[in-house]
Every structure is written in C-alpha cells, then in structure tokens.
Design an enzyme around this catalytic site. Structure first.
Site, short mmCIF file in Angstrom:
data_model
loop_
_atom_site.label_atom_id
_atom_site.label_comp_id
_atom_site.label_asym_id
_atom_site.label_seq_id
_atom_site.Cartn_x
_atom_site.Cartn_y
_atom_site.Cartn_z
N GLU A 7 0.75 -0.93 0.51
CA GLU A 7 0.05 -0.52 0.13
C GLU A 7 1.06 1.57 0.04
O GLU A 7 0.88 2.46 0.39
CB GLU A 7 -0.70 -0.13 1.70
CG GLU A 7 -1.93 -1.07 1.35
CD GLU A 7 -3.15 -1.56 2.38
OE1 GLU A 7 -2.94 -0.70 3.38
OE2 GLU A 7 -4.28 -1.92 1.97
N GLU A 41 -5.81 -8.38 0.60
CA GLU A 41 -6.71 -8.38 1.43
C GLU A 41 -7.46 -8.07 2.08
O GLU A 41 -8.99 -7.11 1.00
CB GLU A 41 -5.65 -7.44 2.79
CG GLU A 41 -4.17 -7.84 2.70
CD GLU A 41 -3.25 -6.95 3.35
OE1 GLU A 41 -4.46 -5.62 4.36
OE2 GLU A 41 -2.15 -6.32 3.36
#
Length: 476
Positions: free
Chosen positions: A113, A256
């Site tokens: 991220e 995720e």
C-alpha cells in the site's frame, strides 16, 4: 493494512467458465506469542493451503516452506524501497531458497500500500524505479519468466460515487499508468486490498447490511447495474479506473479482505464468520461482478490467518484481531473454505507455557494499581478490555487480572513479572469469563524442555504457597 510476515492462499477450482480462483489468508507475525514456522506450515497443509505471501522475506518462514509445494509471495517493505540493492535482494531472498526441493517463490510484492493517502506520497516515487531494477535483476538471475512483481494497493488509490465512474486519484494517474503498463507487460496482476469493515467503522451512515453478502436494503444503482454489497461495488470501481487508463481487462487479485473479531463495536465472531463465509460463497458461485460477470478475481486473500497482538492500534484496537485463528492456531469460528473440509482444522503440537495465570490478589487493596496497569498494557495487549471488546464487561478486579496476566504471559511467566508490588498472585485456576479468554502463552522450546521448566517453576510456586499458608496460620 497487512503488516506481518505472511499471506496464504487456499486453492479451489471453479468449474463454470473454466475460471480458476483461490481464497487466501494473510499470516502476520507481529505477535508476542509466535508459533514455530514449522507449526504454521503444518497448519497450512492441514487446511490444504497452497499459496503463501510473506510481508518480508523472513528466512525462517522460507526454510519451513521449502519442499512443501506451497507457492510463495515475498515482499519488500515500503521503507526499504529507496535503498535496497535489487541484485543482492534476488541473491539473498530468491536464488538461495529456490530450486529443486526449495521454496516455490512466485511473486515479489514491491511495497505494501505504498500510495496510501496517509503516507503523503513518501514512497510514491520509489515504486516504479524499484520494480524496473528488480525486473532487470530477475532477468540476470534467469528468474523473470517464473517470478512476477506486484504492488499491493489500498482501495483509496481510486475514487467515485458510483462504480462506473471510477478513476484513480488525480495525483496518482501518471504513476498508476506507468505501474499498470509495467504489470501488464510482465504478466502480473493488479493487487488491491478491500475492507468493507473499515467503510462501516469509519462512517456511521454506511448501511451495515451493504458490508455483507446477504443482500441490502440500500443497494447502489449505477445505470443498468445494481450493487447489493460493498465488495462488488469497490471491485468494479477499480475495473472502471483501470479501463480509463487503457487496461480494462487487467487481472485483479484481492490482496487483503476480512473482518476482525474483537476490539471494536461490530467486530465480533458472528460478524466475522458471516462476512468471510459470505465472501467465500460469493466467489464459489462464480457470478463475478456486474462489470465482470462470470469472472471472479484471480485470487482473494482473507486477512488474516492469525491474530497479531503486537500490531499498532493506531487505526483501532481491532487491528490485533483479524485472524480466523487465534494467536495459537486455534480456529475462532466455523468456516467452510470450499475445500472439502466443513470447518477449519486447528494447529497441532502447539507448545504452551504451563497452565497458570497471574491475577489480582483477592486480599490486597488495589487503590495504587494504576501505574502497574499502565505498565502492563503499554507492553502487552489489553485491547479486548476497551469498548466493544470481548472483555469490556469485566468488573474492576477482573480488568486488573486480565492486564496482569497479559503482561505475565508476555514475560514468559517469569515469577517476578506477577509481583506488581505484591498486588498480583499466580493461580492454577483459569480465570477466563464467558467469551473473555485469559490466554496462556506459547513457547518455541521443545516439549521436554518445557515440561522440565514447568515442573521446576511449579515447585517454586508451591513452596511459596506453603510458606504463605504457614504464615497465615501463625498470624491466626
């Protein structure tokens, strides 16, 4: 979101349209009580897990995975993107572990991220250069055709009011175009992390039923398409954003996704089971989404495998409670992963510390306990005591006992760690109350060594109790 060491995938075949998908689980290691890597690998094998992602390139995990046939994704942490040597990285973390009988490393995640809004662009300019250098190193090592590079992105990289209008954030358009072009030219998927729980947690107006997969009384209308759950809407927003930069058919992996079981209102066992089972059933149905009918994501990784009691609680106390298994590899709730097993199988041969706990002394005045509680909870995990937690309904004395015990187990049941200026005492009676579990730590020592240590410690405790009892009798 997913910090820790590893992420795993449970593979299953979807017959319709010959689509192949996989359900994944992140395995994080930011825990005070770490299972041995071999124990975790046995847990994966027992649950037919066939893919694993490490959030770094932990050598102990890679060694445990060697020869298992489990496919591996390793990662480069964000803070290393500007300084790491790609040649050295490939040599130390790929070449030496791969080969016959080695680890089956398929992917390298370049950062995690890195475009997250809260990072303020700190890693943004390092991602593509790191990928280019790493790709050249893979070519030199004759691994480029086998090992693929990916960049797990947060869903905040794109935005829109309705899915069909999805675009990447304006400041990311140029770099995302470069990134996706690179991924496409090398046969890599776009990896994204999606968290409907966070949408619900951060927005009191978010319709609760829209976060799940059982239909919604607040569907989103987007032209001819109707969205009944947040996952499909988020996924198709990404599909639209990719299409707008010329890559509408890009393969997508959900890096995720999951639901926590503790640490916040709405984070509980029931909600986690309903969400994760709903997601799995949705994928098994092979319906896909309105913009990609019949084409579910390439892979979907649940977050996570194990609870991580040492994670930062900055986003919320729930950060330590995402696991479908507790820290010791025991299933928290019934979950059918679509692999033939109707439920999860627990970790076996877990080496626990002796069955004893540290609690508040029943006969001591606790008015001076505040500093001791602050110490215990600053080092151990007390998040379940907060609002919405499974231990939030305990009385004052039990709250103290929970904090004392968490610290005591963290200190591997060191006798002095249960002193607290005489306010704590060791008990052999489990003080757990209802759904509030007072844990016993785990050890990576051998069984025989643990038993010897336990007997020696119990001997000392028993001597102490006898002395205390004799003293009481003498006073009386």
């Amino acid at each position: 979101m997913g910090s820790g060491v590893a992420l795993f995938t449970l593979s299953f075949l979807l017959a319709a349209h010959h689509a192949h998908s996989a359900i994944g689980v992140n395995w994080g290691t930011l825990s005070f009580h770490k299972l041995r890597p071999s124990t975790v690998v046995d847990l994966l094998k027992a649950n037919k897990i066939t893919k694993v992602k490490l959030f770094d390139s932990n050598p102990d995990a890679l060694r445990a995975l060697m020869g298992t046939g489990i496919q591996v994704m390793i990662s480069i942490p964000n803070e290393l993107l500007s300084t790491f040597s790609s040649d050295l990285f490939v040599q130390q973390n790929l070449s030496r572990f791969m080969g016959k009988g080695g680890a089956d490393i398929r992917y390298v995640a370049v950062g995690n991220e890195p475009f997250l809004t809260s990072y303020g662009g700190a890693y943004q300019n390092y991602v593509v250069p790191a990928m280019v250098n790493l790709q050249q190193s893979l070519v030199k090592a004759n691994l480029a055709s086998y090992v693929k590079l990916v960049v797990p992105c947060n869903a905040d990289a794109y935005e829109s009011n309705v899915p069909s209008q999805g675009t990447f954030r304006p400041e990311l358009t140029q770099i995302m175009t470069q990134l996706v072009s690179f991924l496409n030219s090398n046969g890599s998927p776009f990896v994204v992390n999606i968290y409907p729980f966070l949408s619900l947690y951060q927005n009191s107006d978010f319709p609760q039923d829209f976060a799940f997969f059982e239909g919604s009384s607040h569907p989103v209308l987007d032209g001819p398409n109707v969205y009944y759950n947040a996952f499909d809407g988020n996924f198709d927003t990404l599909v639209s954003a990719l299409a707008k930069i010329g890559y509408g058919q890009m393969s997508i992996v959900i890096g995720e996704i999951g639901w926590p079981t503790d640490g916040a209102v709405g984070a509980n066992l029931t909600a986690a089971r309903v969400f994760n089972q709903g997601l799995i059933n949705h994928l098994l149905s092979n319906k896909g989404t309105p913009l990609r009918p019949g084409s579910p994501p390439m892979d979907v990784y649940l977050f996570g495998l194990l609870d991580e009691g040492a994670k930062s609680t900055l986003p919320g106390n729930f950060e330590r409670h995402w696991g479908i298994f507790s820290f010791d590899g025991q299933a928290k709730y019934r979950l059918n992963l679509g692999l033939g097993n109707r439920g999860l199988k627990n970790a076996e041969n877990v080496q626990y510390l002796p069955s004893r706990w540290c609690v508040a002394h029943p006969e001591k005045d606790m008015t001076q306990v505040t500093d001791h509680l602050r110490l215990a909870c600053s080092q151990a995990d007390c998040t379940t005591l907060n609002d919405g937690g499974s231990c939030s309904q305990l009385g004052e004395k039990d709250n103290i006992s929970y904090a004392f015990n968490s610290y005591y187990q963290l200190q591997m049941q060191n006798e002095k760690s249960c002193d607290f200026d005489g306010l704590g005492m060791v008990t052999f009676l489990d003080p757990s109350v209802g759904d509030c579990r007072f844990l016993v730590g785990v050890t990576d020592k051998s069984s025989s060594a643990s038993e010897l240590m336990a007997r020696w410690d119990i001997y000392h405790i028993c001597i102490g109790l006898v002395v205390w009892a004799l003293t009481r009798c003498y006073i009386l």
